[in-house]
Design a protein around this motif. Structure first.
Motif, short mmCIF file in Angstrom:
data_model
loop_
_atom_site.label_atom_id
_atom_site.label_comp_id
_atom_site.label_asym_id
_atom_site.label_seq_id
_atom_site.Cartn_x
_atom_site.Cartn_y
_atom_site.Cartn_z
N ASN A 83 0.80 -0.99 0.04
CA ASN A 83 -0.14 -0.02 0.02
C ASN A 83 0.81 1.38 -0.14
N GLU A 84 0.25 2.52 0.30
CA GLU A 84 0.97 3.73 -0.01
C GLU A 84 1.96 3.84 1.21
N GLU A 85 1.97 3.03 2.30
CA GLU A 85 2.86 3.27 3.25
C GLU A 85 3.82 1.98 3.25
N LEU A 86 3.63 1.39 2.03
CA LEU A 86 4.59 0.23 1.74
C LEU A 86 4.55 -0.96 2.83
N VAL A 87 3.37 -1.18 3.20
CA VAL A 87 2.94 -2.38 3.95
C VAL A 87 2.26 -3.47 3.24
N GLU A 88 2.82 -4.40 3.45
CA GLU A 88 2.47 -5.52 2.21
C GLU A 88 0.75 -5.98 2.66
N THR A 89 0.17 -5.90 1.44
CA THR A 89 -1.35 -6.42 1.34
C THR A 89 -1.43 -7.59 0.74
N TYR A 90 -0.79 -8.10 0.08
CA TYR A 90 -1.04 -9.24 -0.81
C TYR A 90 0.32 -10.08 -1.02
N GLY A 91 0.46 -11.13 -0.65
CA GLY A 91 1.83 -11.89 -1.25
C GLY A 91 2.71 -12.03 0.03
N PRO A 92 3.99 -12.53 -0.36
CA PRO A 92 4.42 -12.84 -1.71
C PRO A 92 3.86 -14.18 -2.15
N SER A 93 3.21 -14.35 -3.23
CA SER A 93 2.79 -15.42 -3.92
C SER A 93 2.69 -15.60 -5.40
N VAL A 94 2.29 -16.79 -5.90
CA VAL A 94 2.46 -17.29 -7.24
C VAL A 94 1.03 -16.59 -7.76
N ALA A 95 1.16 -15.85 -8.90
CA ALA A 95 -0.01 -15.26 -9.39
C ALA A 95 -0.04 -15.55 -10.99
N THR A 96 -1.25 -15.56 -11.52
CA THR A 96 -1.20 -15.50 -12.97
C THR A 96 -1.22 -14.18 -13.62
N LEU A 97 -0.77 -14.09 -14.96
CA LEU A 97 -0.93 -12.75 -15.57
C LEU A 97 -2.36 -12.10 -15.48
N PRO A 98 -3.47 -12.82 -15.64
CA PRO A 98 -4.53 -11.94 -15.74
C PRO A 98 -4.71 -11.60 -14.33
N GLY A 99 -4.32 -12.44 -13.37
CA GLY A 99 -4.72 -11.91 -11.86
C GLY A 99 -3.96 -10.85 -11.47
N ALA A 100 -2.68 -10.72 -11.74
CA ALA A 100 -1.72 -9.79 -11.48
C ALA A 100 -2.24 -8.38 -12.13
N ALA A 101 -2.93 -8.33 -13.42
CA ALA A 101 -3.29 -7.21 -14.09
C ALA A 101 -4.49 -6.84 -13.27
N ALA A 102 -5.42 -7.85 -12.84
CA ALA A 102 -6.54 -7.29 -12.43
C ALA A 102 -6.09 -6.67 -10.77
N MET A 103 -5.28 -7.15 -10.26
CA MET A 103 -4.73 -6.54 -9.07
C MET A 103 -4.25 -5.30 -9.10
N ALA A 104 -3.33 -4.99 -10.04
CA ALA A 104 -2.89 -3.74 -10.49
C ALA A 104 -3.87 -2.78 -10.74
N ILE A 105 -4.74 -3.18 -11.71
CA ILE A 105 -6.06 -2.24 -11.70
C ILE A 105 -6.59 -1.89 -10.53
N GLY A 106 -7.11 -2.67 -9.70
CA GLY A 106 -7.69 -2.43 -8.55
C GLY A 106 -7.09 -1.54 -7.60
N ALA A 107 -5.76 -1.82 -7.64
CA ALA A 107 -5.03 -0.79 -6.56
C ALA A 107 -4.61 0.58 -7.25
N GLU A 108 -4.60 0.56 -8.44
CA GLU A 108 -3.97 1.60 -9.43
C GLU A 108 -2.61 1.93 -8.78
N ALA A 109 -1.92 0.58 -9.35
CA ALA A 109 -0.69 0.58 -8.63
C ALA A 109 0.64 0.98 -9.55
N VAL A 110 1.61 1.25 -8.98
CA VAL A 110 2.91 1.61 -9.77
C VAL A 110 3.22 0.04 -9.97
N LEU A 111 3.78 -0.30 -11.10
CA LEU A 111 4.58 -1.69 -11.20
C LEU A 111 5.99 -1.52 -11.46
#
Length: 229
Positions: free
Chosen positions: A131-159
């Motif tokens: 998150n914005e304070e560098l607190v881990e909110t998911y993982g570390p884990s194995v993800a699929t490409l579509p799953g990672a893309a959905a996560m990035a969109i939902g969090a509006e994350a920097v990649l």
């Protein structure tokens, strides 16, 4: 406190000496090896310490990247850090490659969520969301490409990380992208470890088993010795 940081998680064999009190790097040595970390790591450490002008008795902690990353490289780095810690009676501190990459992404784009993602082969991605304070909110884990893309969109994350361009492409929209390397700068590991302080002994973070497995065609059949007489 003077801290030694080691990274063998990817192609690089890196070490640096860091003054935690002053927040200053004293010396470093980085070699792009690909393989052969075990043969070079102690020389890399010695060079970094010589540049930093300190000896082993001056160290107050040993930090190491614990992965995800190269199966063999992680074992080399972690075993070396733990061996030094045991010999010098100092703590060993582990930092994941994902949190180190995320810290660099947060430095480039302050106040943003960060998705750190590394290509892992087999259409898999090793990922962690911060998150914005560098607190881990998911993982570390194995993800699929579509799953990672959905996560990035939902969090509006920097990649960040080697999988960042693929995730952006799969999402079909632009993202702010930080470092796309397989590992962070060695000083990043040192700074994060200095902030963590002592904890559990580091161990390699393997999100899946090793790729190298015995091939059945090369396994010799057992012979029944009971009939030999």
């Amino acid at each position: 406190m003077k801290l030694l940081a080691i990274d063998c998680a990817a192609n690089l064999c890196a070490a640096c000496v860091y003054d935690a009190g002053a927040g200053e790097e004293l010396g470093r040595e980085v070699r792009d090896l690909g393989k052969g970390h075990a043969e070079h790591l102690m020389a890399v450490i010695e060079t970094a310490m010589q540049i930093g002008g300190i000896g082993y008795p001056d160290l107050g902690a040993a930090a190491v990247s614990i992965g995800p990353g190269s199966f063999t490289g992680l074992r080399v780095g972690v075993s070396t850090a733990r061996g030094l810690a045991l010999a010098l009676k100092i703590p060993a501190i582990g930092v994941t490659t994902l949190e180190a990459l995320a810290a660099e992404g947060a430095n480039a784009f302050p106040g943003r969520s960060v998705l750190a993602a590394l290509d892992a082969g087999r259409e898999e991605i090793h990922a962690a969301l911060y998150n914005e304070e560098l607190v881990e909110t998911y993982g570390p884990s194995v993800a699929t490409l579509p799953g990672a893309a959905a996560m990035a969109i939902g969090a509006e994350a920097v990649l960040v990380g080697t999988a960042a361009p693929r995730i952006a492409e799969a999402a079909g929209r632009p993202f702010d992208i930080g470092p796309v390397a397989a590992t962070a700068d060695i000083a990043t590991y040192a700074r994060l470890a200095a902030g963590k302080g002592p904890g559990e002994k580091p161990k390699p973070l393997y999100l899946r088993g090793a790729d190298a497995k015995p091939q059945a065609g090369f396994i010799l059949p057992r012979q029944d010795r009971g009939n030999d007489s």
